[in-house]
Design a protein around this motif. Structure first.
Motif, short mmCIF file in Angstrom:
data_model
loop_
_atom_site.label_atom_id
_atom_site.label_comp_id
_atom_site.label_asym_id
_atom_site.label_seq_id
_atom_site.Cartn_x
_atom_site.Cartn_y
_atom_site.Cartn_z
N MET A 1 0.86 -1.19 0.00
CA MET A 1 0.00 0.00 0.00
C MET A 1 0.89 1.24 0.00
O MET A 1 1.72 1.40 0.88
CB MET A 1 -0.89 -0.04 1.24
N TRP B 1 1.55 5.55 -0.80
CA TRP B 1 0.97 6.89 -0.99
C TRP B 1 1.48 7.54 -2.26
O TRP B 1 0.99 8.58 -2.66
CB TRP B 1 1.31 7.76 0.23
N SER C 1 -9.27 4.90 0.39
CA SER C 1 -10.11 4.66 1.57
C SER C 1 -9.94 3.27 2.14
O SER C 1 -10.78 2.81 2.88
CB SER C 1 -11.60 4.86 1.27
N MET D 1 -4.45 20.85 -4.70
CA MET D 1 -4.17 21.87 -3.70
C MET D 1 -3.58 23.12 -4.35
O MET D 1 -3.86 24.25 -3.94
CB MET D 1 -3.21 21.31 -2.64
N ALA E 1 -5.66 28.08 -11.93
CA ALA E 1 -6.46 27.04 -11.28
C ALA E 1 -6.97 26.04 -12.32
O ALA E 1 -6.93 24.83 -12.12
CB ALA E 1 -7.62 27.66 -10.53
N ALA F 1 -4.29 24.13 -7.33
CA ALA F 1 -5.42 24.81 -7.97
C ALA F 1 -6.17 25.66 -6.95
O ALA F 1 -6.49 26.83 -7.20
CB ALA F 1 -6.35 23.80 -8.62
N VAL F 2 -6.44 25.07 -5.77
CA VAL F 2 -7.19 25.80 -4.74
C VAL F 2 -6.43 27.06 -4.34
O VAL F 2 -6.98 28.17 -4.35
CB VAL F 2 -7.41 24.89 -3.51
N VAL G 1 -0.76 8.82 -4.95
CA VAL G 1 -1.72 9.85 -4.55
C VAL G 1 -1.15 11.25 -4.77
O VAL G 1 -1.87 12.17 -5.15
CB VAL G 1 -2.12 9.65 -3.06
N GLN H 1 -4.93 1.76 -2.73
CA GLN H 1 -6.38 1.54 -2.65
C GLN H 1 -6.97 2.69 -1.86
O GLN H 1 -6.67 2.84 -0.68
CB GLN H 1 -6.68 0.21 -1.95
N TYR I 1 -6.11 29.69 -7.02
CA TYR I 1 -7.37 30.40 -7.28
C TYR I 1 -7.64 31.43 -6.20
O TYR I 1 -8.04 32.56 -6.51
CB TYR I 1 -8.54 29.41 -7.34
N LEU I 2 -7.39 31.05 -4.95
CA LEU I 2 -7.66 32.00 -3.86
C LEU I 2 -6.75 33.23 -3.96
O LEU I 2 -7.13 34.32 -3.57
CB LEU I 2 -7.48 31.30 -2.51
N ILE J 1 -3.05 14.89 -5.55
CA ILE J 1 -3.38 15.85 -4.50
C ILE J 1 -2.60 17.15 -4.70
O ILE J 1 -3.11 18.24 -4.39
CB ILE J 1 -3.17 15.22 -3.10
#
Lengths: 499, 139
Positions: A1, A3, A61, A14, A110, A16-17, A6, A59, A20-21, A10
């Motif tokens: 497993m 990360w 969650s 982040m 963004a 993009a967020v 991911v 996987q 944009y702000l 991610i």
């Protein structure tokens, strides 16, 4: 497993967020730059893990496959994410100079990061329905980028783009529904096993053709490519470049993934259709390019023609052919984005992309002319640049199968590619500017010059490196092709039945 | 068009809808409801207010740019997913904190799942309002 798969998702979200702000201040664009550098680092880490350990799986969650959403990176997926990050970084740096503050305030960065998010997701997902979701993320953000600024021409191209892509989406979704009805699963690794149990192989072939049409629209295959030349020349150059580099290639990637992992039942039927689609795509694309008279339109038609080569590699369905397809995919993204960047600089200093209205670039901007030649020759397949090896492998694969017509046509298309490149050369670089302008790079402010030329130089250097030292890249493509043709490792890692 | 009935009813309904949207959000973990529908109901409150008064007054009442709310929502949802990284579990795995839990009971359950849902609420709420404000302004 792990990360690792991911992070490439991610980080762009982040970024993009945050960008944009902070869209109303210069901080926004620098957040975008830093975020894309981070994306490049994360994807390189993922790639090195894949090279060392084999397929890397996460996987979401903690739901075990095939019930949850799986992210899986094999060699092909891993390298595509790295290339996405490289192209993304080049585009972000280029847009520092090209994109006016007005578009930045509307959220340009963004949208660009969301696009990278969607593209990385499509390359990493191990679930067919999730792939559909990534396509939607890409479609929405790319539509936003395409019409940002809202000129009449952009809206015209944007509507065509979105309509045809929605048709493809519906086709894709219906295919997914049918496939789920037949097999009861949508996890790609699980599907690889499940389709072998299906008795009604005729229905399976029908579903395969639906996927071929759906991804064919995305990849701009003949006869489904009309949206591409209608829209790619309208937005800002940075946007055209990342579209040209990445978007159609996601379609090709999806074709490669599904038609090696899932639909390898009736290769004689599906892959033969694909073969002829690929060949006609090559020919129509290059003929279209020969008929155009605008820098970016010629390049748009070349995308179509080059897509033909990649799909041809897949359609031949031999280890060598697939290796060629993988190699071509990587080479083409770098070269194509770079050519659009060059077109953008030419527009900036000479005033237009219409070939009859520019000129004098060779005399006054020799550096740009030189940097145009590298990707242009590479695209046409001149040794020793990267395109030569890519074409060589695909043509060799066709010759090995004694498909003389296919091989001859792909060589002829290469020749016609040179023809349209000389057309650009002969109109934009060689003669004097019709208005007597002297298009010099030194007319640009120093900051702009760095932001515009840095991506071009870096991508051209990358093309030369792949061309001059092809050995590791060829070996890599060979391994990736083997992994695609024998997905046992992929399937066992995803389903968690590890040795 | 100003309608006295609508304006009067709106004063009552906006408050009711906003409370109801939070109720739907919180209820959503085990029962029908959740961030998406909660966000839609919340957005409905401001849409009603827009129709009863004007876009400008609705924007003033909201105080913040709905597009920022939407993007922040995406960020909140992303952070909720990242939280599982601190306890070395896969991305998006739900983390629970049972406040005041006595033996046998669950007390007040707080979770990253709820935080994710709040992110969804904000994203939907902000997204819908951005669209509606833009569409209404054209007229």
């Amino acid at each position: 497993m792990s990360w690792l798969p991911v992070y490439p998702l991610i980080i762009p979200v982040m970024t993009a967020v945050l960008s944009y702000l902070f869209r109303n201040s210069p901080a926004g664009r620098w957040i975008s730059v830093v975020g894309t550098v981070a994306l490049l680092l994360a994807s390189s880490m993922l790639m090195s893990e894949v090279l060392e350990e084999g397929v890397v799986v996460a996987q979401m969650s903690n739901w075990a496959a095939p019930f949850g959403i799986t992210l899986a990176a094999d060699l092909l997926g891993g390298v595509m994410v790295v290339i996405t990050a490289i192209t993304g970084l080049a585009t972000v740096i280029y847009s520092l100079s090209e994109i006016p503050a007005r578009l930045e305030r509307l959220g340009f960065h963004a949208l660009l990061q969301t696009l990278l998010f969607g593209v990385c997701g499509a390359f990493l997902t191990g679930d067919l329905f999730n792939l559909y979701v990534w396509f939607e993320v890409m479609l929405i953000s790319s539509f936003g980028l395409l019409v940002l600024g809202g000129s009449r021409e952009q809206l015209d191209g944007g509507i065509k783009y979105v309509t045809l892509n929605l048709v493809s989406t519906i086709m894709f979704l219906s295919g997914i529904a049918l496939l789920y009805g037949v097999t009861g699963t949508l996890n790609m690794a699980d599907l690889h096993l499940a389709v072998r149990e299906v008795e009604d192989t005729g229905l399976l072939t029908t579903i395969a053709i639906m996927f071929l049409v759906a991804f064919g629209v995305k990849a701009a295959l003949f006869p489904l490519f009309f949206w591409l030349p209608a829209s790619y020349h309208t937005p800002p150059v940075a946007v055209s470049a990342i579209f040209a580099g990445l978007l159609t290639k996601v379609g090709v990637y999806a074709l490669i993934r599904t038609f090696t992992l899932i639909f390898d039942q009736d290769v004689g039927y599906t892959h033969t259709i694909m073969l002829w689609m690929a060949v006609i795509t090559m020919v129509t694309g290059v003929l279209g390019a020969a008929a155009m008279n605008d820098f970016r339109r010629i390049l748009s038609f070349h995308i179509i023609s080059q897509i033909g080569y990649m799909v041809l590699g897949l359609a031949l369905y031999t280890p060598l052919g697939l290796m060629g397809a993988v190699f071509y995919l990587v080479h083409h993204i770098i070269v194509k984005a770079n050519l659009f960047f060059v077109a953008g600089v030419a527009k900036r200093i000479a005033g237009s992309t219409d070939l009859s209205r520019i000129g004098g670039l060779y005399a006054h901007a020799p550096l740009l002319a030189f940097l145009f030649l590298i990707p242009a020759f590479s695209l046409a397949g001149f040794p020793p640049l990267s395109g030569f090896w890519a074409k060589y492998v695909v043509v060799k694969a066709a010759l090995d199968l004694e498909m003389w017509v296919v091989a001859a046509l792909s060589l002829a298309v290469g020749l016609l590619t040179i023809f349209s490149m000389t057309k650009i050369w002969g109109a934009a670089f060689w003669p004097d500017h019709p208005d007597g302008i002297k298009p010099r790079l030194s007319s640009l402010p120093i900051g702009d010059r760095v932001a515009l030329m840095l991506p071009i130089v870096a991508l051209a250097a990358l093309t030369c490196i792949i061309g001059l030292f092809p050995e590791p890249f060829v070996q890599f493509a060979e391994r990736a092709a083997q992994q695609l043709l024998d997905p046992t490792d992929y399937v066992t890692t995803v389903l968690g039945v590890r040795p | 068009m100003q309608s006295l009935i609508l304006t009067t009813a709106t004063r009552l309904l906006v408050a009711l809808l906003l409370v109801f949207s939070v109720y739907a959000l919180l209820r959503g973990h085990n029962l029908p409801g959740g961030g998406f529908i909660g966000g839609l109901i919340g957005a409905t409150a401001f849409i009603l207010y827009t129709i009863a008064t004007s876009v400008r007054e609705a924007q003033a009442a909201l105080r913040v740019d709905p597009a920022n709310v939407a993007m922040l929502g995406v960020g909140v949802a992303g952070l909720a997913g990242l939280a599982s990284g601190f306890v070395n579990e896969p991305f998006l795995t739900g983390q629970w904190l049972f406040l005041f839990a006595e033996d046998g009971g669950k007390g007040l359950p707080l979770s990253t799942v709820l935080m994710f849902d709040i992110g969804v609420y904000m994203a939907v709420f902000g997204g819908i309002l951005t669209l509606v404000f833009a569409l209404e302004q054209e007229i």
